[in-house]
Design a protein around this motif. Structure first.
Motif, PDB file in Angstrom:
ATOM      1  N   TYR A   1       0.839  -1.211   0.000  1.00 52.89           N
ATOM      2  CA  TYR A   1       0.000   0.000   0.000  1.00 52.89           C
ATOM      3  C   TYR A   1       0.868   1.253   0.000  1.00 52.89           C
ATOM      4  O   TYR A   1       0.538   2.238  -0.666  1.00 52.89           O
TER       5      TYR A   1
ATOM      6  N   HIS B   1      -7.289   6.215   2.276  1.00 53.95           N
ATOM      7  CA  HIS B   1      -7.280   5.403   1.054  1.00 53.95           C
ATOM      8  C   HIS B   1      -6.787   3.989   1.349  1.00 53.95           C
ATOM      9  O   HIS B   1      -7.337   3.009   0.812  1.00 53.95           O
TER      10      HIS B   1
ATOM     11  N   PHE C   1      -9.487   2.052   3.068  1.00 53.28           N
ATOM     12  CA  PHE C   1     -10.481   1.626   2.078  1.00 53.28           C
ATOM     13  C   PHE C   1     -10.001   0.390   1.328  1.00 53.28           C
ATOM     14  O   PHE C   1     -10.746  -0.592   1.164  1.00 53.28           O
ATOM     15  N   ASP C   2      -8.745   0.422   0.862  1.00 54.84           N
ATOM     16  CA  ASP C   2      -8.193  -0.712   0.117  1.00 54.84           C
ATOM     17  C   ASP C   2      -8.102  -1.960   0.988  1.00 54.84           C
ATOM     18  O   ASP C   2      -8.403  -3.072   0.531  1.00 54.84           O
TER      19      ASP C   2
ATOM     20  N   LYS D   1      -9.898  -2.824   3.655  1.00 53.56           N
ATOM     21  CA  LYS D   1     -11.215  -3.404   3.920  1.00 53.56           C
ATOM     22  C   LYS D   1     -11.731  -4.161   2.706  1.00 53.56           C
ATOM     23  O   LYS D   1     -12.317  -5.249   2.837  1.00 53.56           O
ATOM     24  N   ASN D   2     -11.510  -3.609   1.519  1.00 55.50           N
ATOM     25  CA  ASN D   2     -11.942  -4.290   0.303  1.00 55.50           C
ATOM     26  C   ASN D   2     -11.153  -5.568   0.072  1.00 55.50           C
ATOM     27  O   ASN D   2     -11.720  -6.592  -0.331  1.00 55.50           O
ATOM     28  N   ASP D   3      -9.849  -5.519   0.328  1.00 56.84           N
ATOM     29  CA  ASP D   3      -9.020  -6.715   0.149  1.00 56.84           C
ATOM     30  C   ASP D   3      -9.414  -7.817   1.129  1.00 56.84           C
ATOM     31  O   ASP D   3      -9.486  -8.996   0.763  1.00 56.84           O
TER      32      ASP D   3
ATOM     33  N   TYR E   1     -12.358  -8.153   2.658  1.00 59.69           N
ATOM     34  CA  TYR E   1     -13.697  -8.648   2.309  1.00 59.69           C
ATOM     35  C   TYR E   1     -13.631  -9.588   1.116  1.00 59.69           C
ATOM     36  O   TYR E   1     -14.282 -10.644   1.105  1.00 59.69           O
ATOM     37  N   GLN E   2     -12.825  -9.221   0.105  1.00 59.55           N
ATOM     38  CA  GLN E   2     -12.685 -10.077  -1.071  1.00 59.55           C
ATOM     39  C   GLN E   2     -12.063 -11.415  -0.693  1.00 59.55           C
ATOM     40  O   GLN E   2     -12.490 -12.472  -1.181  1.00 59.55           O
TER      41      GLN E   2
ATOM     42  N   GLN F   1     -14.560 -13.653   0.955  1.00 60.88           N
ATOM     43  CA  GLN F   1     -15.495 -14.254   0.003  1.00 60.88           C
ATOM     44  C   GLN F   1     -14.864 -15.415  -0.758  1.00 60.88           C
ATOM     45  O   GLN F   1     -15.571 -16.336  -1.186  1.00 60.88           O
TER      46      GLN F   1
ATOM     47  N   THR G   1     -12.983  -4.475  10.700  1.00 57.82           N
ATOM     48  CA  THR G   1     -13.396  -3.115  11.088  1.00 57.82           C
ATOM     49  C   THR G   1     -12.462  -2.540  12.150  1.00 57.82           C
ATOM     50  O   THR G   1     -11.657  -1.652  11.866  1.00 57.82           O
TER      51      THR G   1
END
Length: 596
Positions: free
Chosen positions: A10, A104, A107-108, A110-112, A114-115, A118, A138
């Motif tokens: 990052y 930023h 944000f990245d 949390k998306n990583d 979550y992905q 899944q 979180t």
């Protein structure tokens, strides 16, 4: 710091935010240190001008000297204000780059996370509770953000300011600088000791918080049971126990921090005393001026900020390291289900199991043993058996929620593992045994499996699932908002909405995992009639307990203890006079007893 290395990617991504941010840190601190030199110089001028002013006592020149003196003070005053304004401007730029960068990265991250969640298989979710997963995505991420933003910003600020101040001190007087910095080695030892404590305590606090989150999430999900059994007081007491454990660990960390800050301020106070004492002796000896002492006192006061920040930053870094360690524990877990191809193809619906055995990795229970069967495209196949016989496991393996450990599953003569996973699952309609509906409108729940749908398609799917008439009785009809897990609907309505969600996809393969248990016989017959039209020429698999539901199937598989003990049509199985016949006779007796 080894746990925080994961963040390097990052930092590289946002390097053009970090580099200007560090530049602004340096510039802002230069403008922060220079005023001390200006004030020291002004202090010397004041001392000298006071003496000159007194020498001209009674002369007209005294007023001229006073005016010059006043203008000098005004000039130095405006100069100091201008320097601090410039420092404030660059501090603003510093925060606008580094703090925004941290948002930023948050944000990245949390998306990583979550992905990655899944991508993990069902086995992962059987071993880990929801509250812990939520807390890591979180609360733990937020603590890491405090590291990549404020901690890095204040670390850079502390380092640059300290270097500038110490260099300025030695530039003025080496002996006085050494005495001022004498307490620093003690501070280093204290920080090292406190670091270890904070890291251990922070990790334990996050574990406690995960346990607390999991407890609350589970109890709110089961609020009906709690109220039904009048266990509110018991649950409250259990929550108090969990909450007190979290409070105890948090207070332990607070005590460490509470001792740390006063100790640092005490060391700063000692530096000030040493400066005044040693500096006073040197002024008397003529080694330095009184302005130099004023300059040193300002430097020491400026050092208070970086030293204080050092403790706070240390705490942030250790907490972030503990949180990142927890995040890495899950990020380092590879998905059991891998898709190695990107080729997409349309399914025909042929399914074959060849000597398939499966054991659940988390429990060690062997659910299937040497299973062999074949389903041809367009066939309606039913699976029946006692609870725990392996029926749902078959459905999960066909959906590739798990990979088989022995044997092979083939779809259209190709190994299931060789298929593109998303493309394969997109052509399957699956209605699970445990219905799950989202806190959204009925329309969006039915249309969940597709990116774009029309109202006509949603309504037709609801009609095919025999739930249309129930939906239009609601005030908001298809726009009715469902509560959590579809709590607004009855059990049968939830099952039929779930069926509509599978039917709207027009799947090539449709799997019903005992999802007609909560509907009455008449509604069940209506749904099955609609299915015979919709799934004509497509593969259908129905897992059920009622033989009346499956007697028209092209093939029926009877499972017991993970094995297929019988298979054939309804009439063929009855002629065997085995387990299927026993089940059929028992259900006939039950139906007759209800009618009497």
């Amino acid at each position: 710091m080894k746990h925080l290395r994961h963040l390097n990617k990052y930092f590289y991504k946002y390097k053009w935010w970090i580099i200007p941010g560090i530049f602004f840190v340096v510039i802002s601190n230069i403008f922060g240190v220079v005023p001390a030199q200006v004030i020291g110089y002004a202090f010397d001028i004041i001392t000298e001008n006071i003496q000159i002013y007194r020498m001209f006592n009674g002369f007209d020149r005294q007023q001229v000297i006073y005016d010059i003196f006043s203008n000098c003070l005004l000039y130095f005053g405006f100069l100091v204000i201008a320097l601090y304004l410039l420092r404030g401007l660059f501090l603003f730029f510093m925060r606008q780059t580094i703090i925004l960068m941290s948002r930023h990265i948050e944000f990245d991250m949390k998306n990583d996370i979550y992905q990655h969640y899944q991508d993990l298989s069902l086995g992962f979710y059987r071993k880990n509770n929801t509250g812990d997963l939520m807390n890591r995505a979180t609360e733990d991420v937020n603590r890491v953000r405090m590291y990549v933003g404020p901690a890095i910003m204040y670390t850079a600020n502390t380092f640059v300011l300290s270097v500038l101040i110490i260099w300025s001190m030695f530039d003025v007087n080496t002996k006085l600088a050494l005495y001022c910095l004498l307490p620093l080695p003690i501070l280093v030892v204290i920080i090292y000791y406190v670091n270890t404590l904070i890291f251990k305590k922070s990790g334990k606090i996050q574990e406690r918080l995960s346990e607390l989150s999991s407890f609350v999430q589970e109890r709110f999900s089961g609020i009906r049971i709690i109220k039904s059994y009048v266990r509110e007081d018991y649950t409250r007491d259990q929550f108090a126990i969990q909450s007190n454990a979290y409070k105890k660990d948090s207070m332990s960390l607070v005590k460490v921090s509470a001792l740390f800050y006063p100790t640092m301020l005490l060391l700063i106070g000692l530096s000030t005393i040493l400066t005044i004492y040693v500096g006073g002796i040197q002024v008397i000896n003529g080694s330095i001026t009184a302005g130099n002492i004023a300059e040193f006192i300002i430097y020491i006061n400026q050092l208070t900020f970086p030293v204080t920040m050092l403790g706070w930053v240390t705490s942030l870094i250790q907490r972030a390291a503990a949180s990142q360690k927890r995040i890495n524990e899950f990020l380092d877990i590879p998905s059991d289900i891998q898709s190695k191809t990107t080729d997409e193809k349309v399914l025909e619906g042929n399914i074959s199991f060849n000597d398939v055995s499966f054991t659940y990795p988390d429990t060690g229970i062997q659910a299937l043993k040497n299973i062999n069967f074949e389903i041809k495209s367009g066939e309606f196949v039913a699976i029946i058996g006692k609870t725990g016989s392996g029926k749902s496991t078959l459905a999960n393996l066909i959906m590739r929620m798990y990979d088989v450990e022995q044997g092979e599953i083939k779809i259209d003569q190709a190994p299931l593992k060789s298929l593109h996973l998303k493309n394969y699952r997109s052509q399957i309609g699956f209605v699970p045994q445990e219905v799950f509906l989202f806190s959204d409108t009925i329309k969006n729940n039915i249309a969940f499996g597709l990116d774009q749908t029309t109202d006509e398609e949603v309504h037709q799917a609801a009609k095919n699932a025999s739930v249309y008439n129930n939906i239009i009785e609601f005030d908001e009809q298809f726009e009715t908002m469902l509560g959590e897990r579809g709590i607004t609907l009855s059990g049968g309505q939830k099952q039929r909405v779930s069926i509509a969600r599978a039917l709207i996809k027009s799947p090539k393969i449709l799997i019903f995992d005992d999802c007609l248990s909560a509907v009455d016989t008449k509604t069940e017959e209506e749904i099955l009639q609609n299915l015979s039209k919709i799934m004509n020429g497509k593969t259908s698999i129905l897992i059920a307990h009622r033989i009346s539901t499956i007697k028209n199937a092209d093939k029926i598989l009877v499972l017991d203890d993970g094995k297929i003990i019988e298979q054939g049509t309804h009439s063929e199985l009855l002629s065997l006079n085995g387990t299927y016949t026993t089940l059929y006779n028992n259900q006939l007796l039950e139906e007759e007893s209800r009618t009497i």
